[in-house]
Write a protein that holds these residues in place. Structure first.
Motif, PDB file in Angstrom:
ATOM      1  N   CYS A 220       4.419   0.828   0.271  1.00 41.48           N
ATOM      2  CA  CYS A 220       3.051   1.362   0.370  1.00 41.48           C
ATOM      3  C   CYS A 220       2.049   0.424  -0.295  1.00 41.48           C
ATOM      4  O   CYS A 220       0.965   0.159   0.257  1.00 41.48           O
ATOM      5  CB  CYS A 220       2.973   2.746  -0.265  1.00 41.48           C
ATOM      6  SG  CYS A 220       3.717   4.063   0.723  1.00 41.48           S
ATOM      7  N   ALA A 221       2.399  -0.091  -1.451  1.00 37.82           N
ATOM      8  CA  ALA A 221       1.509  -1.027  -2.132  1.00 37.82           C
ATOM      9  C   ALA A 221       1.337  -2.303  -1.312  1.00 37.82           C
ATOM     10  O   ALA A 221       0.223  -2.845  -1.202  1.00 37.82           O
ATOM     11  CB  ALA A 221       2.058  -1.350  -3.525  1.00 37.82           C
ATOM     12  N   SER A 229      -2.948   0.558   5.403  1.00 39.14           N
ATOM     13  CA  SER A 229      -3.311   1.642   4.499  1.00 39.14           C
ATOM     14  C   SER A 229      -2.133   2.593   4.356  1.00 39.14           C
ATOM     15  O   SER A 229      -1.125   2.476   5.062  1.00 39.14           O
ATOM     16  CB  SER A 229      -4.530   2.403   5.034  1.00 39.14           C
ATOM     17  OG  SER A 229      -4.255   2.965   6.306  1.00 39.14           O
ATOM     18  N   VAL A 230      -2.261   3.508   3.415  1.00 38.80           N
ATOM     19  CA  VAL A 230      -1.237   4.524   3.203  1.00 38.80           C
ATOM     20  C   VAL A 230      -1.708   5.811   3.865  1.00 38.80           C
ATOM     21  O   VAL A 230      -2.729   6.377   3.486  1.00 38.80           O
ATOM     22  CB  VAL A 230      -0.963   4.751   1.703  1.00 38.80           C
ATOM     23  CG1 VAL A 230       0.035   5.889   1.497  1.00 38.80           C
ATOM     24  CG2 VAL A 230      -0.431   3.473   1.070  1.00 38.80           C
ATOM     25  N   ALA A 231      -0.984   6.246   4.880  1.00 37.54           N
ATOM     26  CA  ALA A 231      -1.365   7.448   5.622  1.00 37.54           C
ATOM     27  C   ALA A 231      -0.837   8.708   4.952  1.00 37.54           C
ATOM     28  O   ALA A 231      -1.423   9.783   5.083  1.00 37.54           O
ATOM     29  CB  ALA A 231      -0.842   7.361   7.056  1.00 37.54           C
ATOM     30  N   VAL A 245       2.797   4.754   6.347  1.00 38.90           N
ATOM     31  CA  VAL A 245       1.875   3.625   6.234  1.00 38.90           C
ATOM     32  C   VAL A 245       1.242   3.368   7.600  1.00 38.90           C
ATOM     33  O   VAL A 245       1.855   3.625   8.643  1.00 38.90           O
ATOM     34  CB  VAL A 245       2.574   2.348   5.725  1.00 38.90           C
ATOM     35  CG1 VAL A 245       3.073   2.543   4.299  1.00 38.90           C
ATOM     36  CG2 VAL A 245       3.738   1.962   6.633  1.00 38.90           C
ATOM     37  N   ALA A 246       0.019   2.882   7.589  1.00 39.27           N
ATOM     38  CA  ALA A 246      -0.706   2.608   8.827  1.00 39.27           C
ATOM     39  C   ALA A 246      -0.984   1.124   8.955  1.00 39.27           C
ATOM     40  O   ALA A 246      -1.413   0.469   7.989  1.00 39.27           O
ATOM     41  CB  ALA A 246      -2.008   3.394   8.868  1.00 39.27           C
ATOM     42  N   ALA A 247      -0.742   0.589  10.146  1.00 39.26           N
ATOM     43  CA  ALA A 247      -1.065  -0.805  10.450  1.00 39.26           C
ATOM     44  C   ALA A 247      -2.581  -0.966  10.540  1.00 39.26           C
ATOM     45  O   ALA A 247      -3.324   0.022  10.588  1.00 39.26           O
ATOM     46  CB  ALA A 247      -0.408  -1.199  11.763  1.00 39.26           C
ATOM     47  N   VAL A 253       3.516   4.573  10.779  1.00 38.09           N
ATOM     48  CA  VAL A 253       4.974   4.589  10.807  1.00 38.09           C
ATOM     49  C   VAL A 253       5.470   5.218   9.510  1.00 38.09           C
ATOM     50  O   VAL A 253       4.933   4.974   8.430  1.00 38.09           O
ATOM     51  CB  VAL A 253       5.557   3.164  10.965  1.00 38.09           C
ATOM     52  CG1 VAL A 253       5.085   2.245   9.853  1.00 38.09           C
ATOM     53  CG2 VAL A 253       7.078   3.199  10.996  1.00 38.09           C
ATOM     54  N   SER A 254       6.464   6.080   9.637  1.00 39.16           N
ATOM     55  CA  SER A 254       7.050   6.724   8.468  1.00 39.16           C
ATOM     56  C   SER A 254       8.118   5.821   7.853  1.00 39.16           C
ATOM     57  O   SER A 254       8.820   5.096   8.573  1.00 39.16           O
ATOM     58  CB  SER A 254       7.673   8.063   8.863  1.00 39.16           C
ATOM     59  OG  SER A 254       6.710   8.938   9.413  1.00 39.16           O
TER      60      SER A 254
END
Length: 262
Positions: A220-221, A229-231, A245-247, A253-254
């Motif tokens: 996540c970092a 970003s972190v969804a 996390v988001a591209a 994607v989980s």
């Protein structure tokens, strides 16, 4: 190459609004290699680990929307026959059966609950996941529904012959118990279905593709550092630490990792 049973997940991919940014993001996030098939194949880009295929992305065609999450596709013996059966069982076809070279024949559909999924007939033995369940590869498929999981999975059970089982750790008093999924012809569990909770109750039913990582917090970092970003912030579930996390394009994607203390 990994052996893929009939009915099991065979591939996952997404449509992106920014191929270059998302390609660099996934390469940096998971250490994947990428291979662009070129304009004749719509710049379809396959990611891999040591030459073994993991997932794919391609630029979003005009008139279509970029993916909110990776789409999941299941292996069938005949795409045309399975598509016809899916319609009889209540599915809606969003992209009719189509062949891609001599590699595969696929169709995209929505199940009776409105969740998107695909059917793939492998015409080449190398079609599909070249790796499954290892770090930085797809390792699980999860479905959420605001209802009874086993009832939601009956469509797939009838279409793909799955085993749908309530695991022994589930509370017998739970009216909406978890459903574990495995191929009907034998093979390991590849996913599950859970009853929607919290924010999920406001979302339509859908499949989530999950990638195994060594440390969900560290990934996540890193996602933020790479322009994503972190969804969904990391959280603990039985035996795992999960996050989303988001591209750069926004596709989510989980991810999951072992809990640090276990």
């Amino acid at each position: 190459m990994t052996e893929i049973a009939l009915g099991a997940p065979i591939w996952a991919d997404s449509l992106t609004s920014d191929l270059a940014a998302d390609t660099a993001f996934y390469e940096g996030l998971f250490g994947w290699e990428s291979e662009n098939a070129g304009p004749d194949f719509g710049d379809y880009t396959t990611f891999g680990i040591g030459g073994r295929a993991v997932v794919g992305i391609m630029p979003c065609p005009p008139g279509m929307r970029p993916s909110k999450s990776w789409g999941l596709q299941f292996k069938v013996a005949s795409c045309d026959t399975a598509t016809e059966q899916a319609v009889r069982l209540g599915a809606t076809v969003t992209a009719p059966p189509e062949s891609v070279g001599g590699m595969l024949r696929f169709a995209m559909l929505e199940d009776p609950n409105g969740a998107s999924f695909g059917l793939v007939e492998a015409l080449d033995e190398t079609t599909g996941f070249g790796v499954w369940g290892e770090p930085n590869s797809v390792s699980w498929a999860e479905y959420h529904v605001d209802g009874v999981p086993a009832e939601a999975m009956r469509f797939y059970q009838d279409l793909l012959g799955w085993n749908v089982v309530v695991p022994p750790w589930e509370d017998p008093a739970n009216p909406r118990p978890y459903a574990a999924l495995s191929p009907g012809g034998g093979g390991a569990e590849f996913g599950g279905c859970h009853a929607a909770e919290g924010f999920e109750q406001g979302l339509p039913p859908q499949w989530s593709v999950m990638v195994a990582v060594d440390d969900a917090d560290a990934v996540c970092a890193r996602a933020k550092d790479l322009g994503g970003s972190v969804a969904a912030e990391p959280m603990d579930v039985p035996g795992l630490r999960v996050a989303g996390v988001a591209a750069p394009s926004g596709t989510v994607v989980s991810i999951h990792s072992p809990r640090p203390w276990e």
